[in-house]
Design a protein around this motif. Structure first.
Motif, PDB file in Angstrom:
ATOM      1  N   UNK A  46       0.830  -1.207   0.000  1.00 35.09           N
ATOM      2  CA  UNK A  46       0.000   0.000   0.000  1.00 35.09           C
ATOM      3  C   UNK A  46       0.862   1.255   0.000  1.00 35.09           C
ATOM      4  N   UNK A  47       1.897   1.270   0.812  1.00 35.64           N
ATOM      5  CA  UNK A  47       2.808   2.419   0.846  1.00 35.64           C
ATOM      6  C   UNK A  47       3.464   2.637  -0.521  1.00 35.64           C
ATOM      7  N   UNK A  48       3.936   1.550  -1.119  1.00 35.67           N
ATOM      8  CA  UNK A  48       4.603   1.652  -2.417  1.00 35.67           C
ATOM      9  C   UNK A  48       3.648   2.118  -3.512  1.00 35.67           C
ATOM     10  N   UNK A  49       2.354   1.802  -3.351  1.00 35.53           N
ATOM     11  CA  UNK A  49       1.362   2.173  -4.359  1.00 35.53           C
ATOM     12  C   UNK A  49       0.846   3.601  -4.190  1.00 35.53           C
ATOM     13  N   UNK A  50       1.263   4.264  -3.126  1.00 36.07           N
ATOM     14  CA  UNK A  50       0.859   5.654  -2.937  1.00 36.07           C
ATOM     15  C   UNK A  50      -0.315   5.855  -2.006  1.00 36.07           C
ATOM     16  N   UNK A  51      -0.760   4.813  -1.313  1.00 35.78           N
ATOM     17  CA  UNK A  51      -1.816   4.983  -0.312  1.00 35.78           C
ATOM     18  C   UNK A  51      -1.252   5.809   0.847  1.00 35.78           C
ATOM     19  N   UNK A  52      -1.991   6.823   1.272  1.00 40.33           N
ATOM     20  CA  UNK A  52      -1.476   7.690   2.334  1.00 40.33           C
ATOM     21  C   UNK A  52      -2.385   7.765   3.554  1.00 40.33           C
ATOM     22  N   UNK A  53      -3.554   7.120   3.520  1.00 41.92           N
ATOM     23  CA  UNK A  53      -4.450   7.099   4.679  1.00 41.92           C
ATOM     24  C   UNK A  53      -4.591   5.656   5.150  1.00 41.92           C
ATOM     25  N   UNK A  54      -4.212   5.408   6.404  1.00 44.00           N
ATOM     26  CA  UNK A  54      -4.282   4.086   7.010  1.00 44.00           C
ATOM     27  C   UNK A  54      -5.178   4.170   8.236  1.00 44.00           C
ATOM     28  N   UNK A  55      -6.112   3.233   8.335  1.00 40.88           N
ATOM     29  CA  UNK A  55      -7.175   3.317   9.334  1.00 40.88           C
ATOM     30  C   UNK A  55      -7.179   2.101  10.246  1.00 40.88           C
ATOM     31  N   UNK A  56      -7.226   2.360  11.560  1.00 36.75           N
ATOM     32  CA  UNK A  56      -7.307   1.304  12.545  1.00 36.75           C
ATOM     33  C   UNK A  56      -8.250   1.755  13.654  1.00 36.75           C
ATOM     34  N   UNK A  57      -8.300   1.008  14.762  1.00 36.13           N
ATOM     35  CA  UNK A  57      -9.165   1.368  15.880  1.00 36.13           C
ATOM     36  C   UNK A  57      -8.756   0.570  17.107  1.00 36.13           C
ATOM     37  N   UNK A  58      -9.072   1.127  18.270  1.00 37.42           N
ATOM     38  CA  UNK A  58      -8.812   0.413  19.519  1.00 37.42           C
ATOM     39  C   UNK A  58      -9.560  -0.903  19.575  1.00 37.42           C
ATOM     40  N   UNK A  73       4.374   1.257  10.318  1.00 34.67           N
ATOM     41  CA  UNK A  73       4.191   2.602   9.765  1.00 34.67           C
ATOM     42  C   UNK A  73       5.135   3.640  10.365  1.00 34.67           C
ATOM     43  N   UNK A  74       5.861   3.280  11.398  1.00 36.91           N
ATOM     44  CA  UNK A  74       6.638   4.273  12.143  1.00 36.91           C
ATOM     45  C   UNK A  74       7.611   5.047  11.259  1.00 36.91           C
ATOM     46  N   UNK A  75       8.294   4.354  10.376  1.00 35.30           N
ATOM     47  CA  UNK A  75       9.289   5.032   9.537  1.00 35.30           C
ATOM     48  C   UNK A  75       8.657   5.893   8.461  1.00 35.30           C
ATOM     49  N   UNK A  76       7.335   5.790   8.284  1.00 32.15           N
ATOM     50  CA  UNK A  76       6.643   6.491   7.200  1.00 32.15           C
ATOM     51  C   UNK A  76       5.676   7.562   7.711  1.00 32.15           C
ATOM     52  N   UNK A  77       5.726   7.856   9.009  1.00 28.46           N
ATOM     53  CA  UNK A  77       4.725   8.739   9.598  1.00 28.46           C
ATOM     54  C   UNK A  77       4.668  10.108   8.939  1.00 28.46           C
ATOM     55  N   UNK A  78       5.786  10.603   8.462  1.00 27.38           N
ATOM     56  CA  UNK A  78       5.795  11.953   7.890  1.00 27.38           C
ATOM     57  C   UNK A  78       5.047  12.030   6.569  1.00 27.38           C
ATOM     58  N   UNK A  79       4.825  10.896   5.908  1.00 23.30           N
ATOM     59  CA  UNK A  79       4.189  10.941   4.592  1.00 23.30           C
ATOM     60  C   UNK A  79       2.823  10.254   4.542  1.00 23.30           C
ATOM     61  N   UNK A  80       2.320   9.857   5.702  1.00 20.77           N
ATOM     62  CA  UNK A  80       0.995   9.243   5.740  1.00 20.77           C
ATOM     63  C   UNK A  80       0.103   9.969   6.736  1.00 20.77           C
ATOM     64  N   UNK A  81      -1.192   9.685   6.640  1.00 25.91           N
ATOM     65  CA  UNK A  81      -2.170  10.133   7.629  1.00 25.91           C
ATOM     66  C   UNK A  81      -2.650   8.892   8.364  1.00 25.91           C
ATOM     67  N   UNK A  82      -2.449   8.877   9.670  1.00 27.12           N
ATOM     68  CA  UNK A  82      -2.785   7.729  10.502  1.00 27.12           C
ATOM     69  C   UNK A  82      -4.079   8.020  11.267  1.00 27.12           C
ATOM     70  N   UNK A  83      -5.064   7.156  11.094  1.00 30.91           N
ATOM     71  CA  UNK A  83      -6.358   7.328  11.748  1.00 30.91           C
ATOM     72  C   UNK A  83      -6.629   6.168  12.700  1.00 30.91           C
ATOM     73  N   UNK A  84      -7.202   6.499  13.852  1.00 33.65           N
ATOM     74  CA  UNK A  84      -7.668   5.470  14.763  1.00 33.65           C
ATOM     75  C   UNK A  84      -8.963   5.960  15.419  1.00 33.65           C
ATOM     76  N   UNK A  85      -9.535   5.097  16.261  1.00 36.13           N
ATOM     77  CA  UNK A  85     -10.852   5.384  16.833  1.00 36.13           C
ATOM     78  C   UNK A  85     -10.895   4.947  18.285  1.00 36.13           C
ATOM     79  N   UNK A  86     -11.722   5.655  19.069  1.00 34.03           N
ATOM     80  CA  UNK A  86     -11.950   5.285  20.455  1.00 34.03           C
ATOM     81  C   UNK A  86     -13.421   5.405  20.793  1.00 34.03           C
ATOM     82  N   UNK A  87     -13.733   5.164  22.046  1.00 32.89           N
ATOM     83  CA  UNK A  87     -15.125   5.171  22.473  1.00 32.89           C
ATOM     84  C   UNK A  87     -15.801   3.830  22.302  1.00 32.89           C
ATOM     85  N   UNK A  88     -15.119   2.891  21.677  1.00 31.23           N
ATOM     86  CA  UNK A  88     -15.577   1.509  21.505  1.00 31.23           C
ATOM     87  C   UNK A  88     -14.315   0.667  21.551  1.00 31.23           C
TER      88      UNK A  88
END
Length: 345
Positions: A46-58, A73-88
């Protein structure tokens, strides 16, 4: 599709790939999961293909998904948008200590979930943090206010909501700007068109559409729902009950496959292209465990559909033609999204 050609769309302060990677299936929800090497290969593809939004959740794997993704994803944090979720999330049972699913929108619970996610992800800030479900025992303003305080403290960069109605979204927006709404939207789940899609366009909020391939149905690979493994969440969904599944294959999937063949694409690409044509605020959050399926999905970004094809798909997948509801009643009660008149309360 080469990384340089994958289009981007706005999401709050970010510009993200129009097709994002939902990572739930690597740890949760759909039966057999890849091993660590397979998960790493998919994320790197996904990173190599240009995907920049990665989604996870608690919730996903009760934290296992975040723990898996963080190092990848740690080494790529500057070039991606990292999403997660809480409340569930998974919360220890006070009697036996076993983690059990818990919905809790109180400010202290949101803070607890966010700080636990930060530790598992191994990051100082989560780019986009969602309220996974609205806990109706808590006014939405209180939950959003807690998230706004996390932003002020530098723990998150932007706020999101998931599976809320347009009226709830507007209430939240008055409390603090919302960057994204994540809800189910696909050819066979059209509830977004009852209000939230238009509200997002009006308010400048990205609509992150999860399950854009109808939990795999629209890709056509699943032949028999009886083959689903124990624990696969689809075994509890009315659309995957044998009778409803058979009707949907005959009346929806077969015509979709024929149209895709006529257009020279796959059914999955056609379904995703339709979604991306629903507005520039829409981002397709596709999930898979296989790099080949990921690359197939990304090819949809280059597929242009004319007005006649879009109208044909709209008519084919008119909501009343879909057999079975998207959730069983207990799960439906957890979401705040608008419903069609023929859906259960």
């Amino acid at each position: 599709m080469p990384a340089s050609l994958l289009p981007h769309r706005p999401l709050g302060p970010f510009s993200v790939s129009a097709i994002a990677l939902g990572c739930m299936g690597l740890s949760h929800g759909y039966g057999q999961r890849p091993d660590a090497a397979g998960a790493k290969a998919l994320v790197h593809a996904a990173l190599d293909a240009g995907v920049t939004l990665f989604d996870t959740a608690a919730l996903y794997g009760f934290g296992a998904n975040e723990s898996l993704l963080g190092p990848l994803l740690r080494a790529h944090r500057a070039r991606i948008t990292l999403a997660s979720k809480g409340g569930l999330a998974g919360v220890p049972d006070p009697e036996d200590g076993v983690l059990r699913r818990s919905m809790d929108g109180r400010p202290e619970a949101i803070r607890r979930d966010c700080e636990a996610s930060l530790r598992r992800l191994g990051t100082e800030v989560i780019d986009l943090y969602y309220l996974h479900r609205w806990d109706r025992r808590v006014p939405i303003e209180e939950s959003v206010g807690a998230m706004a305080r996390l932003k002020q403290e530098g723990k998150i960069r932007a706020l999101g909501l998931s599976e809320v109605a347009a009226a709830t979204l507007r209430r939240a927006q008055r409390e603090h700007p919302i960057a994204a709404l994540q809800s189910e939207y696909s050819l066979w789940s059209r509830n977004a068109e009852l209000g939230t899609l238009a509200a997002c366009k009006e308010l400048g909020i990205a609509y992150v559409a999860f399950s854009p391939l109808g939990r795999g149905f629209l890709a056509g690979a699943l032949q028999d729902p009886g083959s689903l493994q124990a624990g696969d969440l689809r075994t509890r969904m009315p659309r995957f009950a044998p009778d409803a599944f058979a009707r949907n294959r005959q009346h929806l999937l077969a015509p979709l496959q024929a149209l895709a063949q006529r257009l020279g694409c796959t059914p999955a690409q056609l379904a995703l292209a339709w979604l991306l044509h629903q507005g520039d605020q829409v981002i397709a959050l596709t999930g898979t465990t296989q790099a080949a399926h990921l690359h197939e999905s990304l090819g949809a970004a280059a597929l242009a559909l004319d007005a006649a094809t879009l109208a044909e798909l709209d008519a084919l997948f008119a909501p009343e033609r879909v057999a079975g509801e998207r959730y069983a009643l207990a799960a439906q009660r957890e979401v705040d999204t608008e419903k069609f008149p023929f859906e259960s309360a």
